[in-house]
Design a protein around this motif. Structure first.
Motif, mmCIF file in Angstrom:
data_model
loop_
_atom_site.group_PDB
_atom_site.id
_atom_site.type_symbol
_atom_site.label_atom_id
_atom_site.label_comp_id
_atom_site.label_asym_id
_atom_site.label_seq_id
_atom_site.Cartn_x
_atom_site.Cartn_y
_atom_site.Cartn_z
ATOM 1 N N ASP A 7 0.825 -1.201 0.000
ATOM 2 C CA ASP A 7 0.000 0.000 0.000
ATOM 3 C C ASP A 7 0.865 1.259 0.000
ATOM 4 O O ASP A 7 0.581 2.206 -0.721
ATOM 5 C CB ASP A 7 -0.931 0.029 1.221
ATOM 6 N N VAL A 8 1.909 1.265 0.816
ATOM 7 C CA VAL A 8 2.810 2.413 0.887
ATOM 8 C C VAL A 8 3.498 2.615 -0.459
ATOM 9 O O VAL A 8 3.587 3.730 -0.965
ATOM 10 C CB VAL A 8 3.847 2.238 2.018
ATOM 11 N N ASN A 9 3.978 1.525 -1.052
ATOM 12 C CA ASN A 9 4.632 1.619 -2.354
ATOM 13 C C ASN A 9 3.667 2.076 -3.432
ATOM 14 O O ASN A 9 4.032 2.878 -4.292
ATOM 15 C CB ASN A 9 5.260 0.284 -2.742
ATOM 16 N N LEU A 10 2.439 1.594 -3.399
ATOM 17 C CA LEU A 10 1.438 2.013 -4.376
ATOM 18 C C LEU A 10 1.201 3.514 -4.271
ATOM 19 O O LEU A 10 1.217 4.224 -5.271
ATOM 20 C CB LEU A 10 0.119 1.260 -4.174
ATOM 21 N N GLY A 11 1.006 4.005 -3.060
ATOM 22 C CA GLY A 11 0.800 5.439 -2.859
ATOM 23 C C GLY A 11 1.979 6.250 -3.347
ATOM 24 O O GLY A 11 1.812 7.258 -4.034
ATOM 25 N N ARG A 12 3.179 5.807 -3.020
ATOM 26 C CA ARG A 12 4.387 6.510 -3.458
ATOM 27 C C ARG A 12 4.496 6.514 -4.974
ATOM 28 O O ARG A 12 4.784 7.537 -5.589
ATOM 29 C CB ARG A 12 5.626 5.857 -2.852
ATOM 30 N N ASN A 13 4.250 5.370 -5.587
ATOM 31 C CA ASN A 13 4.372 5.264 -7.037
ATOM 32 C C ASN A 13 3.331 6.119 -7.755
ATOM 33 O O ASN A 13 3.645 6.790 -8.742
ATOM 34 C CB ASN A 13 4.271 3.807 -7.481
ATOM 35 N N LEU A 14 2.107 6.086 -7.284
ATOM 36 C CA LEU A 14 1.063 6.907 -7.903
ATOM 37 C C LEU A 14 1.331 8.392 -7.681
ATOM 38 O O LEU A 14 1.112 9.211 -8.570
ATOM 39 C CB LEU A 14 -0.312 6.521 -7.355
ATOM 40 N N ALA A 15 1.800 8.732 -6.491
ATOM 41 C CA ALA A 15 2.069 10.136 -6.164
ATOM 42 C C ALA A 15 3.216 10.707 -6.989
ATOM 43 O O ALA A 15 3.290 11.928 -7.186
ATOM 44 C CB ALA A 15 2.367 10.278 -4.673
ATOM 45 N N ALA A 16 4.075 9.849 -7.494
ATOM 46 C CA ALA A 16 5.191 10.331 -8.311
ATOM 47 C C ALA A 16 4.700 11.079 -9.544
ATOM 48 O O ALA A 16 5.378 11.980 -10.041
ATOM 49 C CB ALA A 16 6.092 9.165 -8.713
ATOM 50 N N THR A 17 3.516 10.738 -10.023
ATOM 51 C CA THR A 17 2.978 11.422 -11.199
ATOM 52 C C THR A 17 2.595 12.867 -10.886
ATOM 53 O O THR A 17 2.438 13.670 -11.802
ATOM 54 C CB THR A 17 1.748 10.686 -11.764
ATOM 55 N N CYS A 18 2.479 13.202 -9.631
ATOM 56 C CA CYS A 18 2.094 14.557 -9.206
ATOM 57 C C CYS A 18 3.300 15.501 -9.147
ATOM 58 O O CYS A 18 3.134 16.713 -9.031
ATOM 59 C CB CYS A 18 1.422 14.513 -7.837
ATOM 60 N N ALA A 19 4.494 14.932 -9.197
ATOM 61 C CA ALA A 19 5.719 15.709 -8.983
ATOM 62 C C ALA A 19 5.920 16.809 -10.018
ATOM 63 O O ALA A 19 6.493 17.854 -9.695
ATOM 64 C CB ALA A 19 6.934 14.787 -8.956
ATOM 65 N N ASN A 20 5.483 16.594 -11.244
ATOM 66 C CA ASN A 20 5.686 17.617 -12.271
ATOM 67 C C ASN A 20 5.115 18.965 -11.861
ATOM 68 O O ASN A 20 5.722 20.002 -12.132
ATOM 69 C CB ASN A 20 5.070 17.180 -13.601
ATOM 70 N N CYS A 21 3.970 18.956 -11.221
ATOM 71 C CA CYS A 21 3.337 20.223 -10.822
ATOM 72 C C CYS A 21 3.511 20.519 -9.335
ATOM 73 O O CYS A 21 3.708 21.672 -8.958
ATOM 74 C CB CYS A 21 1.842 20.193 -11.142
ATOM 75 N N HIS A 22 3.396 19.487 -8.497
ATOM 76 C CA HIS A 22 3.374 19.691 -7.045
ATOM 77 C C HIS A 22 4.708 19.448 -6.370
ATOM 78 O O HIS A 22 4.800 19.498 -5.142
ATOM 79 C CB HIS A 22 2.291 18.812 -6.418
ATOM 80 N N GLY A 23 5.750 19.178 -7.139
ATOM 81 C CA GLY A 23 7.078 18.992 -6.572
ATOM 82 C C GLY A 23 7.319 17.594 -6.046
ATOM 83 O O GLY A 23 6.384 16.836 -5.794
ATOM 84 N N THR A 24 8.578 17.267 -5.881
ATOM 85 C CA THR A 24 8.965 15.966 -5.355
ATOM 86 C C THR A 24 8.365 15.776 -3.972
ATOM 87 O O THR A 24 8.461 16.653 -3.115
ATOM 88 C CB THR A 24 10.504 15.859 -5.275
ATOM 89 N N ASN A 25 7.705 14.655 -3.775
ATOM 90 C CA ASN A 25 7.046 14.322 -2.507
ATOM 91 C C ASN A 25 6.011 15.364 -2.086
ATOM 92 O O ASN A 25 5.710 15.509 -0.906
ATOM 93 C CB ASN A 25 8.068 14.108 -1.387
ATOM 94 N N GLY A 26 5.490 16.120 -3.052
ATOM 95 C CA GLY A 26 4.431 17.082 -2.758
ATOM 96 C C GLY A 26 4.909 18.373 -2.132
ATOM 97 O O GLY A 26 4.117 19.155 -1.627
ATOM 98 N N GLN A 27 6.207 18.603 -2.167
ATOM 99 C CA GLN A 27 6.767 19.822 -1.575
ATOM 100 C C GLN A 27 6.956 20.864 -2.670
ATOM 101 O O GLN A 27 8.051 21.073 -3.184
ATOM 102 C CB GLN A 27 8.076 19.497 -0.857
#
Length: 102
Positions: free
Chosen positions: A23-43
């Protein structure tokens, strides 16, 4: 404790740990697609997009769903949000909620 019960209990605990790790890996992997706009790890850097790191999971889920159903206007998030299942959104939200704020 009965040896067979002990083995069964250990096996169940191991499976639970593996499921949590998946579950943690799934969340991390899916969240990686957000990095282009929201930054690495959402920062996020700058003021153009929201930082997602450290945001409560429930708030992330509500916001994501508001984009998904068109309640919040967006340039692209309404299209992106439609591509995720509810379980995937929960995994993404859990990941970002666990990240430290910048």
């Amino acid at each position: 404790m009965n040896p067979l019960l002990r083995i069964a209990t250990a096996g169940m605990l191991a499976m639970t740990g593996a499921t949590h790790a998946q579950d943690v890996n799934l969340g991390r992997n899916l969240a990686a697609t957000c990095a282009n706009c929201h930054g690495t790890n959402g920062q996020a850097r700058g003021d153009t997009v929201s930082a997602l790191a450290g945001m409560p999971a429930e708030r992330l889920i509500q916001t994501f769903n508001a984009y998904k159903n068109g309640a919040l206007p967006a340039t692209i998030m309404h299209q992106i949000a439609k591509g995720y299942t509810d379980d995937q959104v929960k995994a993404i939200a859990a990941f970002f909620a666990s990240r430290p704020k910048k």
